[in-house]
Design a protein around this motif. Structure first.
Motif, short mmCIF file in Angstrom:
data_model
loop_
_atom_site.label_atom_id
_atom_site.label_comp_id
_atom_site.label_asym_id
_atom_site.label_seq_id
_atom_site.Cartn_x
_atom_site.Cartn_y
_atom_site.Cartn_z
N LEU A 327 0.83 -1.20 0.00
CA LEU A 327 0.00 0.00 0.00
C LEU A 327 0.86 1.25 0.00
O LEU A 327 0.56 2.23 -0.69
N ALA A 328 1.93 1.21 0.80
CA ALA A 328 2.81 2.38 0.86
C ALA A 328 3.42 2.68 -0.49
O ALA A 328 3.59 3.84 -0.87
N LEU A 329 3.73 1.62 -1.25
CA LEU A 329 4.28 1.83 -2.59
C LEU A 329 3.31 2.62 -3.44
O LEU A 329 3.69 3.58 -4.12
N VAL A 330 2.06 2.20 -3.39
CA VAL A 330 1.04 2.89 -4.18
C VAL A 330 0.92 4.34 -3.74
O VAL A 330 0.94 5.27 -4.55
N ASN A 331 0.81 4.53 -2.42
CA ASN A 331 0.61 5.88 -1.91
C ASN A 331 1.78 6.79 -2.22
O ASN A 331 1.61 7.94 -2.61
N SER A 332 2.95 6.24 -2.02
CA SER A 332 4.13 7.07 -2.25
C SER A 332 4.24 7.49 -3.71
O SER A 332 4.48 8.66 -4.01
N SER A 333 4.04 6.54 -4.61
CA SER A 333 4.19 6.91 -6.02
C SER A 333 3.10 7.87 -6.46
O SER A 333 3.35 8.79 -7.23
N LEU A 334 1.90 7.69 -5.94
CA LEU A 334 0.84 8.62 -6.27
C LEU A 334 1.15 10.02 -5.75
O LEU A 334 0.96 11.01 -6.44
N ALA A 335 1.63 10.07 -4.50
CA ALA A 335 1.94 11.37 -3.91
C ALA A 335 3.01 12.09 -4.71
O ALA A 335 2.87 13.27 -5.05
#
Lengths: 483, 487
Positions: A327-335
Motif C-alpha cells: 500500500l505504501a508503494l502505491v501511496n508514495s508513487s501517487l503522492a
C-alpha cells in the motif's frame, strides 16, 4: 489445465501482443529535426559507443546536450552501450557519430524493438510470473488470471513497444526488489531496487517505502544486536551497489555533480506539457507557474509531497509487513506523481490518460485495442464488478463517515455507477479528442480536460489508499499491486 | 443491479476467446501482407469497374480471377463498401496499390467475415469460407440436411477447392438421406429409396449452380470460366512444395538422379537443369522417375478416396463417419492433387478438430497433423518482423491444444506415442537450422531453396503418416449399434 501450460499461454499472449504493438509507429517517426524518444535512445547508443565515459553527461562539441542529452542514471548509459555494440555488429551506420542522426529504417526499427523484447523477457516477465506464483492468494486459476492481467497491462506495452522506452527494465528490477523483500531476502531485494534506482531516477517514487520497510523491520528486530547488523548489511549492499554503478564517474568531483544536474533538472520548471497532477490542473484556474517564484514553487511542491507521504511512511515504519509495504508503494508513487517537481506524464503509466501523447505517435489503434482488451479482460477475469460488495471495497470507513448524513445510501452501488460513469467519460473524451476539432479560443481543450479528469481520479485514489493503509486492519486476501 | 446476470461459464469463455482473437487481428493490421492482398485488391477492382462479361477475360494483372462466380459476386459486394475507404484501390491499372486505407479495409473485411466463422463454431458445439463449411457440417449433424446441402453448394460456388470433398458429401447424402432407412445391422435397405428427397436435393444444388454460373452460361463463356478455374498449365508443384506425396516423389527423383550421376549410370548432360527447386511455376519433367501428368494425379486422388467412400456407403456411421470421410477426402486430394497449395491442408484439419474432441485416437492424429501443417505454413511468412509472431502463435496454439486435449482425455495414457513426440520435437531443430543457421552459411547463395525443400519433405512425412493412420481408423472402426434412422 495444468499450471505450467496456463502460465506459458499467458506469457505467449503477452509476448504476442507486445510484438504486435511494435509493428506500429514509434515516437517521433519521420519527424525531423528532433524526432522523439526512439531517436533519443538511438542517440544514446551513438554517444556511449563513440565517446569516452567522462564526456557522456557533458556538453562538448561532440556531444550536444540540447539534442537528447543523457538524462537517466548510469545504468541506462551502460545498457545503451551494450546495445550499441550489437548495433555495430549488425550495421555500423546505426551508431555513426553525428552521421547517424535521425537514422530511420525498417531493419533498425526491428533491431530496437528486439532490444526491448529481449530485456522484457529477461527481467520483467520472470518477475511478474514469480510474483503471481508466490504472492497472490487464491486458486491457481486466479494466479494465472492476475499474471495475464499484469502482462497485458496496456500502459507498459504501449509505452515500451509503441512510444519506445525501456520501462520494463526499471519496473522489472523494482519488482525483483519487492519479491526479494517478500521472500525475506532483504539483501537481494535491496540490491535489485538499488539497480532499479540506478536505471531510472523515477524509481525514487518507490524508495521511501523500501527504506521505511527495511528500517522498520530492523528496528523490530532490536536496534541493539541483530537489527543493527541487518541494517549495517543492507546499508553496505546499497552503498557498494551505488559505488559500482557510479565508479567511472567518481574520479572527478565534477562528474557526479553534472550527472545529478542532468538527472534532476530543477531549471526546467514546475511542469511541462499536460500532466495529470495537481500543479498542471491548478494552473488552469490560477496561473501558479507565473505567479510564484521558482523557489516558492520548489518549496510548495516539496512541502505537499512530504505532507502526503509522511502518514503512509510512518505507518509502514511502525508496522513493517508486506501488506503495508504494498500500500505504501502505491501511496508514495501517487503522492510524488501528484505533487512533485517536473513530473512527466509517463510516470503514471496509465494508458487511458495518455491519449494526447499516443495519438501524437500514431498509436491510436493499438491504444484503443489494448485498452478495450485490458478492460474487458480485467472485468471478465477478475470479476471486478461482481466482487464489489461493500466489504470487498473496504468501504466500511466511508460508511461510518457518511452514515451520519446519508443513511440510506447503498455505497457499493454508487461505486459501480461511478465506475461506469468514469468509463463513459473516458470513452467520450477519447472519441472527441480524435474526431472533433477544439474551438479556436481553447486549442488545448481536450488534453486539458483529459488531464483534469485523470487528476481527479488520482486524487480520489490517493485519499482512498491512504485511508485504507492507515485505518483498516489487514485482510486475508491481499490486493494486487498496481504500480 | 447494474450488471445483468452473469453468463454461463462455457458461453462466456467462448465470447472471451472470440473477442480476444479479433483484438489480436486488429493489432496485426499493419503486419506483412502477401501477394494475396494484391490478388484480392485486383479482384475488387475488376468486379467493380468492369461489366460482368469481362470478369473472366480481364488480364491486366497477373492475378486473374480464378474462383467460381459466387466469390466474384462476393467481391463485387465488398467493393461497394470499399468505395468509402479508398476509391483508388478500385482502379484496375493501380497494380500493387496499398494505401493504409486499403490495408485497413481488407483486414477489417477479413475480421468481420470471421464473425461468420465464430457463429458456425458456436452452432456446432451447443475464417469466411470455413465458416460456411462448418455451418454446413453443423446442419448435417443437426439433421438439417437441406440446409447443409444448400450451404455446401454455396461453398462450392465460392471456392472450387471444395470440390475435393464433394464426393464425401455426395455419397453420404445419397446413402443416408435419400435412403431413409438402414437395416438393423447398418447395411443398405434398397427399398427405402426416396425419390422425393433426391429430387429436392438435386434442385437445391442445381439451382445454386444456376444462380452462380447462370450469367456466364448465358454469355457462352463457360469454357473460359472453367479454364480460369482449373489452370492445369501451372505445374505439379507450387513454387514452394506443399508437403504431399509429390514432394516426396520429387525428392526421391532428385536423390536418384544425384546417385545415378555419381555411379555413372546416367549422363549428366541428358538431365534437365535443376530448376524444380527454383521458385518458378512451370511444367517440368522429372529426371529419373516417370513424369506425372494431371490425369495421373486425378486417378491417384480418386483411388485414394475410393475405399473411404465405399466404406460409408456400405456402413455409414452417422455424423462421425461422415466427418471422417470428409477428412479423408480432403487429405487424399491434398496428398495426390495437382498444384496443391499448402493452405489446402486447412480443409482437412478443421473437420478433424471436430472429431478430435470426441475420441482419443483422433485427438492424437489431430495433434500430429495440426502441428505439422502449421509448421509447414511458416515459409509463407518469411519476413524477419513476422518471425516472433509466427513462433509465438504456433507455440500458443500447440500448447493450448495439447493442454486442452490432455485435460479432456485425462485417463488412458498419453495422446501421442514416443515416435510422434520425437517427430514433433524434431521441428525445433528444423526451424533453428532453416531460419537461423542456414542463412548464415555459404550455401544460402547457391542453394537458396534448400530450407524450403527440407521443410516440405519433413512435413510431408508427418502428413502421410496422419493420412495412413486416419484410413486405418476409418476402415477398422466398429459400427455403432444405434440404428441410423434419418428423418
Amino acid at each position: 489445465m495444468e499450471n505450467w501450460s496456463l502460465f506459458s499461454l499467458c506469457v505467449l499472449l503477452g509476448l504476442t501482443s507486445r510484438w504486435a504493438v511494435s509493428f506500429h509507429s514509434y515516437s517521433g517517426a519521420g519527424k525531423p529535426p528532433m524526432f522523439g524518444d526512439y531517436e533519443a535512445q538511438r542517440h544514446w547508443q551513438e554517444v556511449t559507443y563513440n565517446l569516452p565515459v567522462h564526456e557522456w553527461y557533458f556538453n562538448t562539441t561532440n556531444n550536444d546536450l540540447n539534442y537528447w542529452g543523457l538524462d537517466y542514471p548510469p545504468l541506462t548509459a551502460y545498457h545503451s552501450l551494450v546495445c550499441a555494440y550489437v548495433a555495430k555488429l549488425l550495421n555500423p551506420e546505426w551508431v555513426e557519430l553525428h552521421a547517424s542522426r535521425g537514422y530511420e529504417s525498417h531493419s533498425h526499427k526491428l533491431f530496437m524493438r528486439a532490444t526491448v523484447l529481449f530485456t522484457d523477457i529477461l527481467i520483467y516477465i520472470p518477475a511478474v510470473l514469480l510474483y503471481c506464483f508466490y504472492f497472490c492468494d487464491g486458486s491457481s486459476k486466479q494466479k494465472v488470471a492476475t499474471a495475464l492481467c499484469i502482462l497485458l497491462y496496456p500502459g507498459l506495452i504501449l509505452i515500451d513497444y509503441g512510444h519506445f522506452q525501456y520501462n520494463s527494465v526499471s519496473l522489472g528490477l523494482a519488482l525483483w526488489g519487492i519479491l526479494g523483500l517478500g521472500l525475506g531476502w532483504d539483501l537481494f531485494g535491496s540490491l535489485a531496487f538499488t539497480l532499479a534506482l540506478n536505471y531510472k531516477q523515477m524509481e525514487l517514487y518507490h524508495s521511501l517505502p523500501f527504506f521505511c520497510y527495511l528500517l522498520g523491520k530492523c528496528i523490530k528486530q532490536g536496534l541493539i544486536g541483530r537489527g543493527f547488523f541487518q541494517l549495517a548489511k543492507i546499508s553496505l549492499t546499497v552503498l557498494v551497489t551505488f559505488a559500482l554503478c557510479w565508479m567511472p564517474f567518481l574520479s572527478d568531483p565534477k562528474q557526479p555533480l553534472q550527472v545529478l544536474h542532468r538527472l534532476f533538472p530543477f531549471g526546467r520548471g514546475l511542469f511541462e506539457d499536460k500532466v495529470a497532477n495537481t500543479w498542471c490542473s491548478l494552473n488552469v484556474l490560477i496561473k501558479i507557474k507565473t505567479l510564484l517564484s521558482r523557489e516558492t514553487q520548489l518549496f510548495l511542491s516539496f512541502a505537499l509531497t512530504l505532507l502526503f507521504i509522511l502518514p503512509s511512511s510512518l505507518k509502514l515504519l511502525s508496522k513493517p509487513n508486506l501488506w503495508q509495504f504494498k500500500l505504501a508503494l502505491v501511496n508514495s508513487s501517487l503522492a510524488f506523481f501528484l505533487f512533485s517537481f517536473q513530473v512527466h506524464e509517463k510516470s503514471i503509466l496509465l494508458a487511458a490518460f495518455m491519449l494526447p501523447l499516443l495519438v501524437k505517435d500514431g498509436l491510436l489503434l493499438p491504444y484503443v485495442v489494448t485498452s478495450l482488451a485490458f478492460l474487458f479482460l480485467s472485468l471478465y477475469l477478475l470479476s471486478a464488478l461482481e466482487r464489489s460488495t461493500e466489504e470487498e471495497l473496504r468501504l466500511g470507513l466511508y460508511r461510518k463517515l457518511t452514515r451520519h448524513w446519508l443513511p440510506k445510501l447503498n455505497l457499493s452501488r454508487i461505486i459501480k455507477w461511478k465506475f461506469w460513469f468514469s468509463l463513459v467519460a473516458m470513452a467520450a473524451l477519447s472519441f472527441t479528442s480524435v474526431w472533433l476539432e477544439p474551438p479556436a479560443k481553447f486549442p488545448d481543450l481536450f488534453p486539458v480536460l483529459v488531464s483534469i479528469l485523470s487528476f481527479l481520479h488520482f486524487l480520489g485514489f490517493i485519499i482512498y489508499f491512504n485511508l485504507v493503509q492507515l485505518m483498516e486492519p489487514q485482510r486475508k486476501k491481499s490486493q494486487k499491486k498496481t504500480n | 443491479t447494474v450488471m445483468a446476470a452473469p453468463m454461463t461459464n462455457d458461453q462466456s469463455w467462448f465470447y472471451a476467446l472470440a473477442l480476444g482473437v479479433s483484438f489480436l487481428k486488429c493489432l496485426l493490421i499493419n503486419a506483412y501482407h502477401s501477394t494475396d492482398f494484391e490478388v484480392h485488391r485486383n479482384w475488387l477492382a475488376l468486379t467493380h469497374s468492369l461489366p460482368v462479361s469481362q470478369w473472366y477475360y480481364e488480364a491486366t494483372s497477373e492475378w486473374t480471377l480464378d474462383y467460381p462466380p459466387l466469390f466474384a459476386w462476393f467481391e463485387y459486394g465488398l467493393s461497394h463498401i470499399a468505395c468509402f475507404f479508398d476509391k483508388e484501390m478500385l482502379v484496375v491499372p493501380n497494380l500493387n496499390y496499398a494505401s493504409p486505407a486499403t490495408v485497413l479495409f481488407q483486414r477489417l473485411s477479413v475480421i468481420v467475415a470471421d464473425v461468420v466463422f465464430f457463429y458456425a463454431v458456436k452452432e456446432y458445439y451447443n475464417g469466411f469460407l470455413f465458416g460456411v463449411l462448418l455451418l454446413s457440417i453443423a446442419r448435417h449433424c443437426q439433421n438439417r440436411h437441406f440446409e447443409g446441402a444448400f450451404l455446401f453448394s454455396v461453398l462450392l460456388n465460392l471456392k472450387h477447392i471444395y470440390l475435393y470433398i464433394a464426393p464425401a458429401y455426395g455419397i453420404y447424402l445419397l446413402r443416408c438421406f435419400c435412403f431413409t432407412q438402414s437395416n438393423a445391422d447398418g447395411s443398405l435397405q434398397w427399398r427405402s429409396f426416396s425419390v422425393v428427397r433426391l429430387v429436392i436435393l438435386g434442385t437445391i444444388v442445381l439451382s445454386t449452380f444456376a444462380v452462380s454460373f447462370g450469367p456466364f452460361i448465358a454469355l457462352g463463356q463457360l469454357p473460359q470460366v472453367l479454364s480460369r478455374l482449373f489452370p492445369f498449365k501451372r505445374g505439379l508443384c507450387h513454387a514452394y512444395w506443399a508437403p504431399n506425396i509429390w514432394a516426396l516423389y520429387n525428392i526421391a527423383d532428385k536423390a536418384f538422379s544425384i546417385l545415378g550421376v555419381k555411379f555413372r549410370l546416367l549422363d549428366i548432360n541428358k538431365l534437365p537443369k535443376a530448376s524444380m527447386t527454383g521458385g518458378l511455376v512451370q511444367e517440368f519433367q522429372h529426371s529419373v522417375l516417370p513424369s506425372v501428368s494431371p490425369l495421373a494425379t486425378l486417378v491417384c486422388t480418386l483411388l485414394s478416396i475410393l475405399p473411404a467412400l465405399f466404406k460409408i456407403w456400405h456402413r455409414p456411421n452417422g455424423a462421425r463417419g461422415f466427418l471422417r470421410c470428409l477428412v479423408i477426402c480432403a487429405l487424399g486430394s491434398f496428398m495426390f492433387g495437382w498444384h496443391v497449395h499448402e493452405k489446402a491442408i486447412m480443409m482437412a484439419i478443421l473437420p478433424l478438430s471436430l472429431l478430435a474432441v470426441d475420441s482419443r485416437k483422433d485427438a492424437g492424429i489431430f495433434l500430429m497433423l495440426s502441428v505439422t501443417s502449421h509448421y509447414s505454413l511458416f515459409p509463407l511468412l518469411f519476413t524477419t518482423q513476422e518471425l516472433p509472431i509466427k513462433i509465438f502463435l504456433m507455440l500458443l496454439f500447440t500448447i493450448f491444444s495439447l493442454a486442452s486435449l490432455k485435460t479432456l482425455f485425462r485417463k488412458g495414457g498419453a495422446l501421442l506415442n514416443p515416435l510422434e513426440v520425437t517427430y514433433l520435437l524434431g521441428l525445433i531443430p528444423l526451424e533453428l537450422i532453416c531460419e537461423f543457421v542456414y542463412p548464415l552459411t555459404v550455401w544460402q547463395k547457391t542453394f537458396p531453396f534448400l530450407p524450403l525443400m527440407l521443410t516440405s519433405v519433413y512435413c510431408a512425412l508427418g502428413v502421410t503418416y496422419a493420412f495412413i493412420r486416419l484410413y486405418i481408423s476409418l476402415l477398422t472402426c466398429s459400427d455403432t449399434t444405434k440404428k441410423t434412422k434419418m428423418q
